[in-house]
Design an enzyme around this catalytic site. Structure first.
Site, PDB file in Angstrom:
ATOM      1  N   CYS A 113       0.807  -1.227   0.000  1.00  0.00           N
ATOM      2  CA  CYS A 113       0.000   0.000   0.000  1.00  0.00           C
ATOM      3  C   CYS A 113       0.834   1.267   0.000  1.00  0.00           C
ATOM      4  CB  CYS A 113      -0.938   0.020   1.195  1.00  0.00           C
ATOM      5  SG  CYS A 113      -1.887  -1.463   1.313  1.00  0.00           S
ATOM      6  N   HIS A 253      -3.186   7.188   2.963  1.00  0.00           N
ATOM      7  CA  HIS A 253      -3.642   5.897   2.433  1.00  0.00           C
ATOM      8  C   HIS A 253      -4.978   5.555   3.101  1.00  0.00           C
ATOM      9  CE1 HIS A 253      -4.015   1.802   1.356  1.00  0.00           C
ATOM     10  NE2 HIS A 253      -3.638   1.309   2.523  1.00  0.00           N
ATOM     11  N   ASN A 284     -10.247   0.169   0.476  1.00  0.00           N
ATOM     12  CA  ASN A 284      -8.787   0.211   0.426  1.00  0.00           C
ATOM     13  C   ASN A 284      -8.327  -0.354  -0.928  1.00  0.00           C
ATOM     14  OD1 ASN A 284      -6.051  -0.328   0.646  1.00  0.00           O
ATOM     15  ND2 ASN A 284      -6.177  -1.200   2.697  1.00  0.00           N
TER      16      ASN A 284
HETATM   17  N1  ACO Z   1     -18.301  -8.593  10.231  1.00  0.00           N
HETATM   18  C1  ACO Z   1     -18.629  -8.952  11.479  1.00  0.00           C
HETATM   19  N2  ACO Z   1     -17.734  -9.366  12.393  1.00  0.00           N
HETATM   20  C2  ACO Z   1     -16.454  -9.412  11.995  1.00  0.00           C
HETATM   21  C3  ACO Z   1     -16.038  -9.057  10.692  1.00  0.00           C
HETATM   22  C4  ACO Z   1     -17.028  -8.643   9.794  1.00  0.00           C
HETATM   23  N3  ACO Z   1     -16.743  -8.272   8.540  1.00  0.00           N
HETATM   24  N4  ACO Z   1     -14.699  -9.211  10.604  1.00  0.00           N
HETATM   25  C5  ACO Z   1     -14.279  -9.640  11.796  1.00  0.00           C
HETATM   26  N5  ACO Z   1     -15.334  -9.768  12.638  1.00  0.00           N
HETATM   27  C6  ACO Z   1     -15.339 -10.207  14.024  1.00  0.00           C
HETATM   28  C7  ACO Z   1     -14.137 -11.066  14.365  1.00  0.00           C
HETATM   29  O1  ACO Z   1     -14.369 -12.419  14.001  1.00  0.00           O
HETATM   30  C8  ACO Z   1     -14.061 -10.881  15.852  1.00  0.00           C
HETATM   31  O2  ACO Z   1     -15.015 -11.716  16.457  1.00  0.00           O
HETATM   32  P1  ACO Z   1     -14.671 -12.493  17.849  1.00  0.00           P
HETATM   33  O3  ACO Z   1     -14.432 -11.398  18.843  1.00  0.00           O
HETATM   34  O4  ACO Z   1     -15.901 -13.294  18.081  1.00  0.00           O
HETATM   35  O5  ACO Z   1     -13.447 -13.298  17.558  1.00  0.00           O
HETATM   36  C9  ACO Z   1     -14.521  -9.453  16.054  1.00  0.00           C
HETATM   37  O6  ACO Z   1     -15.231  -9.073  14.877  1.00  0.00           O
HETATM   38  C10 ACO Z   1     -13.371  -8.460  16.256  1.00  0.00           C
HETATM   39  O7  ACO Z   1     -12.365  -8.724  15.276  1.00  0.00           O
HETATM   40  P2  ACO Z   1     -11.109  -7.808  15.115  1.00  0.00           P
HETATM   41  O8  ACO Z   1     -10.195  -8.375  14.071  1.00  0.00           O
HETATM   42  O9  ACO Z   1     -10.528  -7.544  16.477  1.00  0.00           O
HETATM   43  O10 ACO Z   1     -11.793  -6.485  14.562  1.00  0.00           O
HETATM   44  P3  ACO Z   1     -11.153  -5.075  14.364  1.00  0.00           P
HETATM   45  O11 ACO Z   1     -11.922  -4.107  15.145  1.00  0.00           O
HETATM   46  O12 ACO Z   1      -9.659  -5.119  14.536  1.00  0.00           O
HETATM   47  O13 ACO Z   1     -11.445  -4.785  12.832  1.00  0.00           O
HETATM   48  C11 ACO Z   1     -10.263  -4.776  10.758  1.00  0.00           C
HETATM   49  C12 ACO Z   1     -10.914  -5.624  11.836  1.00  0.00           C
HETATM   50  C13 ACO Z   1     -11.331  -3.893  10.138  1.00  0.00           C
HETATM   51  C14 ACO Z   1      -9.664  -5.685   9.699  1.00  0.00           C
HETATM   52  C15 ACO Z   1      -9.158  -3.882  11.381  1.00  0.00           C
HETATM   53  O14 ACO Z   1      -8.330  -4.671  12.202  1.00  0.00           O
HETATM   54  C16 ACO Z   1      -8.300  -3.190  10.376  1.00  0.00           C
HETATM   55  O15 ACO Z   1      -8.751  -2.328   9.654  1.00  0.00           O
HETATM   56  N6  ACO Z   1      -7.003  -3.481  10.381  1.00  0.00           N
HETATM   57  C17 ACO Z   1      -6.012  -2.751   9.587  1.00  0.00           C
HETATM   58  C18 ACO Z   1      -6.036  -3.114   8.167  1.00  0.00           C
HETATM   59  C19 ACO Z   1      -5.113  -2.157   7.475  1.00  0.00           C
HETATM   60  O16 ACO Z   1      -4.894  -1.050   7.875  1.00  0.00           O
HETATM   61  N7  ACO Z   1      -4.517  -2.507   6.404  1.00  0.00           N
HETATM   62  C20 ACO Z   1      -3.637  -1.477   5.808  1.00  0.00           C
HETATM   63  C21 ACO Z   1      -2.517  -2.005   5.224  1.00  0.00           C
HETATM   64  S1  ACO Z   1      -2.987  -3.385   4.335  1.00  0.00           S
HETATM   65  C22 ACO Z   1      -3.222  -2.979   2.796  1.00  0.00           C
HETATM   66  O17 ACO Z   1      -3.586  -1.852   2.589  1.00  0.00           O
HETATM   67  C23 ACO Z   1      -3.114  -4.049   1.721  1.00  0.00           C
END
Ligand code: ACO
Length: 328
Positions: A113, A253, A284
């Site tokens: 990214c 980004h 993204n």
């Molecule tokens: N819908 C519903 N529930 C979900 C979903 C969904 N789409 N996805 C995950 N969950 C659940 C998980 O299973 C978990 O459930 P559990 O507690 O029963 O195990 C719960 O939600 C919390 O999961 P987390 O992974 O802790 O959720 P988080 O708040 O961290 O959000 C996310 C996930 C959106 C992926 C976040 O971590 C994120 O944005 N991370 C950064 C990604 C990023 O910045 N990438 C940039 C570089 S990568 C690139 O650009 C190629």
């Protein structure tokens, strides 16, 4: 000394829209969860016969038109992508052919990214060293080709699209004053595509284990993204002798609204609408995201002469960076 400037931009988004509602029919998720955790509502999906090369070519044509330059004037094409048409030949060569840019050298680079900023930095070096006069920077991603639509924690995030910029030794536009880049391979496995390279070529096993799709430890990546983007911004400004208060715009980004909110806190003097966002409509788009945002920001006529603009990115690798632009 020569000064590299962005003298034209373009972007291309496929027409097909994938909404949160569509995703909720594919995996167990909801519009409410996606909007509150990511800020995203829609993303674009390329057709089967649209590729990084064809989307990149469209964005490049628009950037050339915007810059008032012909493809024959380009002497280097840099393409940032983690979804190239092929492992080889490079997507840059395919785009060179499509554009008829016969005098251009062509090279792909991969910084996930952060790819747009890495390419911008290379373009600046090529121009300011006198090696090139006109460089085409392209970022093009067909992330839908490596997204696992059975994995709700990643498939909600990614979209397809491309962006391009003509970086030139002459003309007016956005002067690329400083680009500050960084990398840390220690946590490479937190965000990766495990199979398809020479370590794990495609096999029955790699297909069955869905190893040709993005794997991400979202929580961990999130923390690194916030820290590294904030640090990169600070270090880039320090290297430029520019204070945070002097910035008129930040174009980050488009990874996640909560990451952008954390960055906004660092630039508390900036009105909320001066942190430019597209993630609600495009998600993204990896390397393309800053380039698409920069193009839309320019086309909306938001920037004014004399303003300073900061770009900042973070991606797999890990890689990160920030760039300071002056609107001249
Ligand atoms: N819908 C519903 N529930 C979900 C979903 C969904 N789409 N996805 C995950 N969950 C659940 C998980 O299973 C978990 O459930 P559990 O507690 O029963 O195990 C719960 O939600 C919390 O999961 P987390 O992974 O802790 O959720 P988080 O708040 O961290 O959000 C996310 C996930 C959106 C992926 C976040 O971590 C994120 O944005 N991370 C950064 C990604 C990023 O910045 N990438 C940039 C570089 S990568 C690139 O650009 C190629």
């Amino acid at each position: 000394m020569k000064q590299a400037r962005i003298v034209g931009t373009g972007s291309y988004l496929p027409q097909r829209v994938l909404t949160n509602h569509d995703l909720s029919k594919m995996v167990e998720t909801s519009d409410e969860w996606i909007v509150s955790r990511t800020g995203m509502k829609e993303r674009r999906l390329a057709r089967e016969d649209e590729y990084a090369s064809s989307m990149g070519t469209e964005a490049a044509r628009l950037a050339l038109k915007d810059a008032g330059k012909s493809s024959e004037e380009i002497d280097f094409i840099l393409v940032a992508t983690l979804t190239p048409d092929y492992i080889f030949p490079s997507t840059a060569c395919l785009i060179q052919q499509e554009l008829g840019a016969k005098k251009a050298a062509a090279l792909d680079l991969q910084a996930a990214c952060s790819g747009y900023l890495y390419a911008l930095s290379m373009a600046k070096a090529l121009i300011e060293s006198g090696i090139s006069r006109n460089v085409l920077v392209i970022a093009a991603e067909k992330l839908s080709s490596i997204t696992d639509y059975q994995d709700r924690s990643t498939c909600i995030l990614f979209g397809d699209g491309a962006a391009a910029a003509v970086v030139s030794a002459e003309g007016s536009g956005l002067a690329i004053k400083t680009v500050h880049l960084g990398a840390d391979g220690e946590q490479a496995e937190l965000l990766m595509l495990p199979a398809g390279g020479c370590r794990k070529p495609a096999s029955q096993e790699s297909l069955e284990q869905r190893m040709h799709y993005i794997k991400m430890s979202g929580n961990e990546v999130f923390k690194h993204a916030v820290r590294r983007m904030q640090e990169a911004a600070k270090e880039c400004l320090e290297a430029s002798g520019v204070s945070e208060e002097e910035l008129a715009w930040v174009i980050p980004h488009q990874a996640n609204i909560r990451i952008l909110d954390a960055i906004a806190k660092r630039f508390s003097h900036l009105p909320a609408n001066r942190l430019y966002k597209t993630l609600e409509k495009y998600g993204n788009t990896s390397a393309s995201s800053i380039g698409i945002a920069l193009d839309e920001w320019r086309k909306e006529g938001l920037g004014k002469t004399g303003e300073k603009v900061l770009l900042t990115a973070f991606g797999g690798g890990f890689t990160w960076g920030a760039a300071l632009l002056h609107y001249e």
